[in-house]
Design a protein around this motif. Structure first.
Motif, PDB file in Angstrom:
ATOM      1  N   THR A  52      -4.820 -10.541   1.852  1.00 50.44           N
ATOM      2  CA  THR A  52      -4.358  -9.625   2.900  1.00 50.44           C
ATOM      3  C   THR A  52      -4.618 -10.105   4.324  1.00 50.44           C
ATOM      4  OG1 THR A  52      -6.461  -8.433   2.818  1.00 50.44           O
ATOM      5  CG2 THR A  52      -4.673  -7.597   1.430  1.00 50.44           C
ATOM      6  N   GLN A  53      -5.433 -11.148   4.504  1.00 52.03           N
ATOM      7  CA  GLN A  53      -5.870 -11.468   5.863  1.00 52.03           C
ATOM      8  C   GLN A  53      -4.739 -11.902   6.790  1.00 52.03           C
ATOM      9  OE1 GLN A  53      -8.626 -14.668   6.197  1.00 52.03           O
ATOM     10  NE2 GLN A  53      -7.519 -16.000   4.797  1.00 52.03           N
ATOM     11  N   LYS A  54      -3.627 -12.416   6.239  1.00 51.93           N
ATOM     12  CA  LYS A  54      -2.518 -12.853   7.090  1.00 51.93           C
ATOM     13  C   LYS A  54      -1.728 -11.654   7.621  1.00 51.93           C
ATOM     14  CE  LYS A  54      -2.504 -17.487   6.055  1.00 51.93           C
ATOM     15  NZ  LYS A  54      -3.963 -17.477   5.802  1.00 51.93           N
ATOM     16  N   ASN A  55      -1.891 -10.519   6.964  1.00 46.54           N
ATOM     17  CA  ASN A  55      -1.141  -9.335   7.374  1.00 46.54           C
ATOM     18  C   ASN A  55      -1.771  -8.689   8.598  1.00 46.54           C
ATOM     19  OD1 ASN A  55       0.093  -9.982   5.034  1.00 46.54           O
ATOM     20  ND2 ASN A  55       0.113  -7.917   4.198  1.00 46.54           N
ATOM     21  N   ASN A  56      -0.963  -7.913   9.279  1.00 47.75           N
ATOM     22  CA  ASN A  56      -1.488  -7.216  10.445  1.00 47.75           C
ATOM     23  C   ASN A  56      -1.409  -5.726  10.178  1.00 47.75           C
ATOM     24  OD1 ASN A  56      -2.400  -6.591  12.938  1.00 47.75           O
ATOM     25  ND2 ASN A  56      -0.448  -6.905  13.962  1.00 47.75           N
ATOM     26  N   ALA A  57      -2.302  -5.246   9.311  1.00 50.57           N
ATOM     27  CA  ALA A  57      -2.247  -3.847   8.879  1.00 50.57           C
ATOM     28  C   ALA A  57      -3.018  -2.975   9.864  1.00 50.57           C
ATOM     29  CB  ALA A  57      -2.833  -3.721   7.482  1.00 50.57           C
ATOM     30  N   ARG A  58      -2.570  -2.949  11.114  1.00 50.41           N
ATOM     31  CA  ARG A  58      -3.315  -2.193  12.120  1.00 50.41           C
ATOM     32  C   ARG A  58      -2.688  -0.838  12.408  1.00 50.41           C
ATOM     33  NH1 ARG A  58      -7.602  -4.912  13.543  1.00 50.41           N
ATOM     34  NH2 ARG A  58      -7.549  -7.122  13.118  1.00 50.41           N
ATOM     35  N   ALA A  59      -1.371  -0.819  12.589  1.00 45.40           N
ATOM     36  CA  ALA A  59      -0.727   0.454  12.901  1.00 45.40           C
ATOM     37  C   ALA A  59      -0.594   1.305  11.642  1.00 45.40           C
ATOM     38  CB  ALA A  59       0.644   0.203  13.517  1.00 45.40           C
ATOM     39  N   GLU A  60      -0.085   0.680  10.598  1.00 43.35           N
ATOM     40  CA  GLU A  60       0.184   1.391   9.348  1.00 43.35           C
ATOM     41  C   GLU A  60      -0.655   0.799   8.223  1.00 43.35           C
ATOM     42  OE1 GLU A  60       2.940   3.696   8.566  1.00 43.35           O
ATOM     43  OE2 GLU A  60       2.807   3.996  10.728  1.00 43.35           O
ATOM     44  N   ALA A  61      -0.935   1.627   7.219  1.00 44.01           N
ATOM     45  CA  ALA A  61      -1.586   1.093   6.028  1.00 44.01           C
ATOM     46  C   ALA A  61      -0.576   0.237   5.281  1.00 44.01           C
ATOM     47  CB  ALA A  61      -2.064   2.232   5.142  1.00 44.01           C
ATOM     48  N   GLU A  62      -1.026  -0.817   4.646  1.00 42.93           N
ATOM     49  CA  GLU A  62      -0.179  -1.697   3.855  1.00 42.93           C
ATOM     50  C   GLU A  62      -0.569  -1.565   2.390  1.00 42.93           C
ATOM     51  OE1 GLU A  62       2.182  -3.906   5.028  1.00 42.93           O
ATOM     52  OE2 GLU A  62       1.881  -3.367   7.121  1.00 42.93           O
ATOM     53  N   ILE A  63       0.354  -1.976   1.525  1.00 43.10           N
ATOM     54  CA  ILE A  63       0.109  -1.898   0.080  1.00 43.10           C
ATOM     55  C   ILE A  63       0.348  -3.264  -0.533  1.00 43.10           C
ATOM     56  CG2 ILE A  63       0.932  -0.892  -2.092  1.00 43.10           C
ATOM     57  CD1 ILE A  63       1.734   1.575  -0.530  1.00 43.10           C
ATOM     58  N   THR A  64      -0.507  -3.657  -1.467  1.00 37.36           N
ATOM     59  CA  THR A  64      -0.281  -4.899  -2.195  1.00 37.36           C
ATOM     60  C   THR A  64      -0.743  -4.697  -3.639  1.00 37.36           C
ATOM     61  OG1 THR A  64      -0.587  -7.293  -2.143  1.00 37.36           O
ATOM     62  CG2 THR A  64      -2.529  -5.962  -1.677  1.00 37.36           C
ATOM     63  N   MET A  65      -0.349  -5.638  -4.501  1.00 44.64           N
ATOM     64  CA  MET A  65      -0.797  -5.621  -5.894  1.00 44.64           C
ATOM     65  C   MET A  65      -1.700  -6.832  -6.097  1.00 44.64           C
ATOM     66  SD  MET A  65       0.647  -3.139  -7.731  1.00 44.64           S
ATOM     67  CE  MET A  65       0.446  -3.712  -9.411  1.00 44.64           C
ATOM     68  N   LEU A  66      -2.758  -6.650  -6.894  1.00 44.22           N
ATOM     69  CA  LEU A  66      -3.633  -7.764  -7.228  1.00 44.22           C
ATOM     70  C   LEU A  66      -4.288  -7.457  -8.569  1.00 44.22           C
ATOM     71  CD1 LEU A  66      -5.056 -10.418  -6.217  1.00 44.22           C
ATOM     72  CD2 LEU A  66      -6.827  -8.939  -5.328  1.00 44.22           C
ATOM     73  N   GLU A  67      -4.164  -8.379  -9.514  1.00 45.98           N
ATOM     74  CA  GLU A  67      -4.787  -8.210 -10.842  1.00 45.98           C
ATOM     75  C   GLU A  67      -4.486  -6.829 -11.437  1.00 45.98           C
ATOM     76  OE1 GLU A  67      -8.967  -8.764 -10.203  1.00 45.98           O
ATOM     77  OE2 GLU A  67      -8.702 -10.703  -9.262  1.00 45.98           O
ATOM     78  N   ASN A  68      -3.229  -6.429 -11.460  1.00 47.75           N
ATOM     79  CA  ASN A  68      -2.820  -5.120 -12.008  1.00 47.75           C
ATOM     80  C   ASN A  68      -3.447  -3.933 -11.284  1.00 47.75           C
ATOM     81  OD1 ASN A  68      -1.273  -6.416 -13.932  1.00 47.75           O
ATOM     82  ND2 ASN A  68      -2.958  -6.477 -15.400  1.00 47.75           N
ATOM     83  N   ASN A  69      -3.795  -4.117 -10.032  1.00 46.40           N
ATOM     84  CA  ASN A  69      -4.311  -3.012  -9.237  1.00 46.40           C
ATOM     85  C   ASN A  69      -3.438  -2.833  -8.017  1.00 46.40           C
ATOM     86  OD1 ASN A  69      -6.890  -2.490 -10.650  1.00 46.40           O
ATOM     87  ND2 ASN A  69      -7.289  -4.596 -10.061  1.00 46.40           N
ATOM     88  N   ILE A  70      -3.311  -1.582  -7.588  1.00 51.16           N
ATOM     89  CA  ILE A  70      -2.642  -1.299  -6.324  1.00 51.16           C
ATOM     90  C   ILE A  70      -3.738  -1.213  -5.269  1.00 51.16           C
ATOM     91  CG2 ILE A  70      -1.298   0.387  -5.024  1.00 51.16           C
ATOM     92  CD1 ILE A  70      -0.183   1.347  -7.730  1.00 51.16           C
ATOM     93  N   ILE A  71      -3.548  -1.931  -4.187  1.00 47.90           N
ATOM     94  CA  ILE A  71      -4.526  -1.895  -3.109  1.00 47.90           C
ATOM     95  C   ILE A  71      -3.838  -1.433  -1.834  1.00 47.90           C
ATOM     96  CG2 ILE A  71      -6.131  -3.241  -1.717  1.00 47.90           C
ATOM     97  CD1 ILE A  71      -5.822  -5.110  -4.474  1.00 47.90           C
ATOM     98  N   VAL A  72      -4.393  -0.403  -1.233  1.00 53.02           N
ATOM     99  CA  VAL A  72      -3.894   0.099   0.036  1.00 53.02           C
ATOM    100  C   VAL A  72      -4.951  -0.269   1.061  1.00 53.02           C
ATOM    101  CG1 VAL A  72      -3.096   2.145   1.257  1.00 53.02           C
ATOM    102  CG2 VAL A  72      -2.824   2.007  -1.199  1.00 53.02           C
TER     103      VAL A  72
END
Length: 183
Positions: A52-72
Protein backbone atom coordinates in the motif's frame (compact mmCIF):
# COMPACT_ATOMS: atom_id res chain seq x y z
CA UNK A 1 -32.69 -5.20 14.32
CA UNK A 2 -31.76 -8.63 13.00
CA UNK A 3 -31.04 -11.25 15.58
CA UNK A 4 -27.75 -12.95 14.78
CA UNK A 5 -27.75 -16.61 15.79
CA UNK A 6 -24.39 -17.53 14.38
CA UNK A 7 -21.09 -15.79 14.80
CA UNK A 8 -20.62 -16.05 11.03
CA UNK A 9 -23.51 -13.67 10.36
CA UNK A 10 -21.84 -11.00 12.47
CA UNK A 11 -19.19 -8.90 10.75
CA UNK A 12 -15.77 -9.84 12.08
CA UNK A 13 -12.59 -7.87 11.99
CA UNK A 14 -9.35 -9.84 11.71
CA UNK A 15 -7.02 -7.09 12.77
CA UNK A 16 -6.59 -3.36 13.17
CA UNK A 17 -3.12 -2.03 12.51
CA UNK A 18 -1.53 1.34 13.05
CA UNK A 19 1.90 1.51 11.42
CA UNK A 20 4.33 4.36 10.94
CA UNK A 21 5.55 5.71 7.61
CA UNK A 22 8.26 3.03 7.50
CA UNK A 23 5.83 0.20 8.15
CA UNK A 24 6.87 -0.23 11.77
CA UNK A 25 4.28 -1.17 14.35
CA UNK A 26 2.74 1.61 16.45
CA UNK A 27 -0.36 -0.19 17.77
CA UNK A 28 -1.83 -3.47 16.49
CA UNK A 29 -4.61 -5.80 17.58
CA UNK A 30 -5.23 -9.21 16.04
CA UNK A 31 -8.59 -10.93 16.52
CA UNK A 32 -7.98 -13.97 14.34
CA UNK A 33 -5.74 -17.03 14.54
CA UNK A 34 -4.68 -16.61 10.91
CA UNK A 35 -1.37 -15.21 12.18
CA UNK A 36 -0.44 -17.53 15.07
CA UNK A 37 3.05 -16.17 15.76
CA UNK A 38 4.50 -12.74 16.18
CA UNK A 39 6.73 -13.30 13.16
CA UNK A 40 3.67 -14.19 11.05
CA UNK A 41 2.03 -10.95 12.23
CA UNK A 42 5.13 -8.90 11.44
CA UNK A 43 5.39 -10.51 7.99
CA UNK A 44 1.74 -9.67 7.31
CA UNK A 45 2.27 -6.07 8.45
CA UNK A 46 5.31 -5.79 6.19
CA UNK A 47 3.43 -7.18 3.18
CA UNK A 48 0.46 -4.85 3.76
CA UNK A 49 2.79 -1.89 4.08
CA UNK A 50 4.76 -2.82 0.97
CA UNK A 51 1.57 -3.32 -1.02
CA UNK A 52 0.00 0.00 0.00
CA UNK A 53 2.88 2.43 0.48
CA UNK A 54 2.83 3.67 -3.15
CA UNK A 55 -0.79 4.71 -2.76
CA UNK A 56 -1.85 8.08 -1.51
CA UNK A 57 -4.76 7.10 0.72
CA UNK A 58 -5.06 10.48 2.40
CA UNK A 59 -8.37 11.96 1.30
CA UNK A 60 -10.32 8.73 0.95
CA UNK A 61 -9.94 5.27 2.41
CA UNK A 62 -8.58 2.75 -0.10
CA UNK A 63 -9.30 -0.96 -0.41
CA UNK A 64 -6.98 -3.77 -1.42
CA UNK A 65 -6.87 -7.57 -1.26
CA UNK A 66 -4.00 -9.51 0.29
CA UNK A 67 -3.83 -13.23 1.14
CA UNK A 68 -7.64 -13.64 0.81
CA UNK A 69 -8.24 -10.66 3.08
CA UNK A 70 -9.89 -7.35 2.36
CA UNK A 71 -7.87 -4.48 3.73
CA UNK A 72 -9.25 -0.98 4.06
CA UNK A 73 -6.70 1.68 4.84
CA UNK A 74 -6.08 5.37 5.21
CA UNK A 75 -2.96 7.47 5.82
CA UNK A 76 -2.88 10.51 8.09
CA UNK A 77 0.45 12.39 8.26
CA UNK A 78 3.07 9.72 9.03
CA UNK A 79 0.56 7.18 10.37
CA UNK A 80 -0.95 4.36 8.34
CA UNK A 81 -4.29 2.96 9.58
CA UNK A 82 -5.43 -0.51 8.39
CA UNK A 83 -8.51 -2.65 9.08
CA UNK A 84 -8.54 -6.24 7.80
CA UNK A 85 -11.50 -8.54 7.23
CA UNK A 86 -12.01 -11.85 5.45
CA UNK A 87 -12.66 -11.87 1.70
CA UNK A 88 -16.39 -12.40 2.36
CA UNK A 89 -16.59 -9.35 4.63
CA UNK A 90 -18.52 -6.22 3.72
CA UNK A 91 -16.09 -3.46 2.67
CA UNK A 92 -18.47 -0.79 3.94
CA UNK A 93 -18.37 -2.23 7.45
CA UNK A 94 -14.57 -2.38 7.34
CA UNK A 95 -14.45 1.20 6.04
CA UNK A 96 -16.79 2.35 8.83
CA UNK A 97 -14.57 0.70 11.46
CA UNK A 98 -11.51 2.34 9.90
CA UNK A 99 -13.16 5.77 9.85
CA UNK A 100 -14.27 5.39 13.48
CA UNK A 101 -10.71 4.53 14.48
CA UNK A 102 -9.22 7.46 12.54
CA UNK A 103 -11.85 9.87 13.92
CA UNK A 104 -11.38 8.74 17.52
CA UNK A 105 -7.58 8.99 17.28
CA UNK A 106 -7.92 12.43 15.67
CA UNK A 107 -10.11 13.61 18.56
CA UNK A 108 -7.92 12.10 21.27
CA UNK A 109 -4.74 13.52 19.75
CA UNK A 110 -6.51 16.90 19.36
CA UNK A 111 -5.95 16.89 15.57
CA UNK A 112 -2.18 16.35 15.97
CA UNK A 113 -2.30 12.97 14.26
CA UNK A 114 1.34 12.10 13.87
CA UNK A 115 3.76 9.46 15.08
CA UNK A 116 5.17 11.46 18.00
CA UNK A 117 1.72 12.28 19.41
CA UNK A 118 0.56 8.69 18.80
CA UNK A 119 3.51 7.26 20.72
CA UNK A 120 3.01 9.75 23.57
CA UNK A 121 -0.66 8.72 23.78
CA UNK A 122 -0.31 5.02 22.98
CA UNK A 123 -2.47 4.09 25.98
CA UNK A 124 -5.37 6.07 24.48
CA UNK A 125 -4.94 4.46 21.08
CA UNK A 126 -4.90 0.96 22.59
CA UNK A 127 -8.05 1.83 24.58
CA UNK A 128 -9.61 3.01 21.29
CA UNK A 129 -8.99 -0.39 19.75
CA UNK A 130 -10.68 -2.06 22.73
CA UNK A 131 -13.73 0.20 22.37
CA UNK A 132 -14.05 -0.44 18.63
CA UNK A 133 -13.66 -4.22 18.41
CA UNK A 134 -13.84 -7.01 20.97
CA UNK A 135 -12.80 -10.49 19.89
CA UNK A 136 -13.30 -9.51 16.26
CA UNK A 137 -16.86 -8.26 16.83
CA UNK A 138 -17.50 -4.60 16.01
CA UNK A 139 -18.75 -2.76 19.11
CA UNK A 140 -18.68 0.88 18.06
CA UNK A 141 -17.81 2.86 14.93
CA UNK A 142 -18.64 6.45 15.92
CA UNK A 143 -15.38 8.30 16.57
CA UNK A 144 -17.03 10.72 19.02
CA UNK A 145 -18.46 7.88 21.10
CA UNK A 146 -15.17 5.95 21.05
CA UNK A 147 -13.13 9.02 22.07
CA UNK A 148 -15.65 9.87 24.79
CA UNK A 149 -15.48 6.36 26.26
CA UNK A 150 -11.68 6.36 26.14
CA UNK A 151 -11.55 9.78 27.82
CA UNK A 152 -13.92 8.62 30.58
CA UNK A 153 -11.84 5.43 31.14
CA UNK A 154 -8.68 7.43 31.57
CA UNK A 155 -10.37 9.65 34.14
CA UNK A 156 -11.69 6.64 36.07
CA UNK A 157 -8.36 4.84 36.04
CA UNK A 158 -6.46 7.95 37.10
CA UNK A 159 -4.16 7.41 34.15
CA UNK A 160 -1.09 9.66 33.89
CA UNK A 161 -2.89 11.99 31.51
CA UNK A 162 -3.36 15.60 32.45
CA UNK A 163 -6.95 16.53 33.32
CA UNK A 164 -6.73 19.38 30.87
CA UNK A 165 -6.04 16.98 27.99
CA UNK A 166 -9.10 14.93 28.89
CA UNK A 167 -11.36 17.93 29.25
CA UNK A 168 -10.04 19.25 25.92
CA UNK A 169 -10.75 15.91 24.26
CA UNK A 170 -14.25 15.84 25.77
CA UNK A 171 -14.91 19.44 24.77
CA UNK A 172 -13.82 18.67 21.21
CA UNK A 173 -15.97 15.53 21.18
CA UNK A 174 -18.95 17.51 22.49
CA UNK A 175 -18.37 20.21 19.88
CA UNK A 176 -18.26 17.64 17.07
CA UNK A 177 -21.35 15.90 18.42
CA UNK A 178 -23.25 19.17 18.69
CA UNK A 179 -22.26 20.08 15.15
CA UNK A 180 -23.37 16.70 13.80
CA UNK A 181 -26.71 17.01 15.63
CA UNK A 182 -27.32 20.48 14.23
CA UNK A 183 -26.74 19.42 10.62
Amino acid sequence: MANFHSREACPTIQNILLLDSEGKRVAVKYYSDDWPTNSAKLAFEKSIFTKTQKNNARAEAEITMLENNIIVYKFVQDLHFFVTGGDDENELILATVLQGFVDAVTLLLRNNVDLREALENLDLILLCLDEIVDGGIVLETDGNVIAGKVASHTMDDGAPLSEQTISQALATAREHLTRSLLR
